[in-house]
Design a protein around this motif. Structure first.
Motif, PDB file in Angstrom:
ATOM      1  N   PHE A  76       0.836  -1.203   0.000  1.00 44.93           N
ATOM      2  CA  PHE A  76       0.000   0.000   0.000  1.00 44.93           C
ATOM      3  C   PHE A  76       0.869   1.250   0.000  1.00 44.93           C
ATOM      4  O   PHE A  76       1.762   1.392   0.842  1.00 44.93           O
ATOM      5  CB  PHE A  76      -0.912   0.005   1.231  1.00 44.93           C
ATOM      6  N   SER A  77       0.627   2.168  -0.944  1.00 38.14           N
ATOM      7  CA  SER A  77       1.252   3.484  -0.979  1.00 38.14           C
ATOM      8  C   SER A  77       2.784   3.361  -0.960  1.00 38.14           C
ATOM      9  O   SER A  77       3.361   2.766  -1.861  1.00 38.14           O
ATOM     10  CB  SER A  77       0.720   4.340   0.174  1.00 38.14           C
ATOM     11  N   MET A  78       3.464   3.902   0.053  1.00 39.99           N
ATOM     12  CA  MET A  78       4.914   3.728   0.143  1.00 39.99           C
ATOM     13  C   MET A  78       5.279   2.254   0.104  1.00 39.99           C
ATOM     14  O   MET A  78       6.309   1.856  -0.463  1.00 39.99           O
ATOM     15  CB  MET A  78       5.439   4.364   1.435  1.00 39.99           C
ATOM     16  N   SER A 127       2.505   4.356  -6.734  1.00 39.57           N
ATOM     17  CA  SER A 127       2.999   5.004  -7.941  1.00 39.57           C
ATOM     18  C   SER A 127       4.396   4.486  -8.255  1.00 39.57           C
ATOM     19  O   SER A 127       5.056   3.898  -7.398  1.00 39.57           O
ATOM     20  CB  SER A 127       3.050   6.523  -7.723  1.00 39.57           C
ATOM     21  N   THR A 128       4.832   4.727  -9.494  1.00 38.68           N
ATOM     22  CA  THR A 128       6.222   4.454  -9.857  1.00 38.68           C
ATOM     23  C   THR A 128       7.004   5.748 -10.025  1.00 38.68           C
ATOM     24  O   THR A 128       8.187   5.716 -10.382  1.00 38.68           O
ATOM     25  CB  THR A 128       6.304   3.665 -11.178  1.00 38.68           C
ATOM     26  N   GLU A 168      -0.302   4.419 -15.705  1.00 43.55           N
ATOM     27  CA  GLU A 168       1.025   4.256 -16.299  1.00 43.55           C
ATOM     28  C   GLU A 168       1.781   3.090 -15.663  1.00 43.55           C
ATOM     29  O   GLU A 168       2.536   2.401 -16.346  1.00 43.55           O
ATOM     30  CB  GLU A 168       1.829   5.555 -16.209  1.00 43.55           C
ATOM     31  N   MET A 169       1.551   2.849 -14.375  1.00 41.09           N
ATOM     32  CA  MET A 169       2.170   1.718 -13.704  1.00 41.09           C
ATOM     33  C   MET A 169       1.631   0.403 -14.255  1.00 41.09           C
ATOM     34  O   MET A 169       2.397  -0.513 -14.586  1.00 41.09           O
ATOM     35  CB  MET A 169       1.926   1.803 -12.191  1.00 41.09           C
ATOM     36  N   ALA A 170       0.314   0.309 -14.375  1.00 40.24           N
ATOM     37  CA  ALA A 170      -0.296  -0.922 -14.885  1.00 40.24           C
ATOM     38  C   ALA A 170       0.118  -1.185 -16.329  1.00 40.24           C
ATOM     39  O   ALA A 170       0.337  -2.336 -16.726  1.00 40.24           O
ATOM     40  CB  ALA A 170      -1.809  -0.834 -14.778  1.00 40.24           C
TER      41      ALA A 170
END
Length: 230
Positions: free
Chosen positions: A60-62, A87-88, A189-191
């Motif tokens: 999750f998150s970080m 996120s990346t 964008e990550m997916a």
């Protein structure tokens, strides 16, 4: 098969409390400890030292940054990966500046948990006056304490979009429609960059999906994980 849960910034194992009964069907629950290290890669190495030989992984998150590092460091041990509200992208210059200010602050300054304003900004706007939910998020930070706050605040989160192709396990990306900290564009964008990844969106939730919308998150995650076991 065990399921390894990786929390986010200033969150502890209670982040997942509302989801544990449903997740226990997949096997023993293991909680990652992110209190001690000053880099994402070091956090991942520490987690792997005590993790089961093979496991399902949820970040999750970080914790999503750490989970991806775990998947890269031990690809043969991660059977499936779920990335929630993460996120990346690297830290923005403004965030790096804030981290520098925190690092320059005297270690002796008392820490009383994340501010109410900071917590409320991570929630859906409709929850801004939900004192019970705000206090639940704040309490996690209080339990972790000031040293962990300074350590995690200074953590460098380099972007790893260009390394996404290294993740070879089945991957589910979950975003919140009203997340003010991590956008749906970041999730998309990550997916798109992780081979074969699936993207799902939780409606009517802010960033703290495991606390704000645990049942809706389970309705996405549980069937997907079950399908990976077939």
């Amino acid at each position: 098969m065990a399921i390894l849960l990786v929390p986010g910034f200033m969150a502890d194992e209670t982040l997942w409390n509302d989801m544990l009964p449903a997740l226990e069907r997949f096997g023993p629950i293991v909680h990652a400890d992110l209190r001690h290290d000053t880099s994402v890669e070091a956090m991942a190495r520490r987690v792997l030292e005590t993790a089961p030989p093979a496991f399902l992984l949820v970040g999750f998150s970080m914790g999503g940054y750490v989970a991806r590092a775990i998947a890269r460091q031990a690809p043969d041990r991660v059977r499936a990966l779920v990335l929630v509200a993460t996120s990346t992208r690297p830290d923005t210059p403004s965030l790096q500046k804030r981290k520098g200010a925190i690092g320059a602050a005297a270690p002796s300054i008392a820490f009383s948990g994340l501010s109410r304003v900071a917590v409320a900004s991570s929630l859906h706007p409709k929850q801004r006056d939900n004192e019970a939910m705000i206090e639940r998020v704040r309490a996690m930070g209080v339990r972790l304490g000031g040293e962990v706050f300074r350590r995690q605040s200074m953590l460098d989160r380099p972007g790893d979009l260009e390394r996404s192709h290294e993740i070879r396990c089945p991957t589910l990306v979950v975003a919140a429609a009203q997340d003010r900290l991590r956008s749906i564009e970041e999730a998309r964008e990550m997916a798109a960059a992780i081979p074969g990844a699936v993207l799902e969106v939780v409606e009517d939730s802010g960033h703290m999906i495991p606390i704000e919308a645990p049942q809706r998150l389970l309705e996405i995650v549980v069937p997907w994980l079950a399908a990976q076991e077939r």
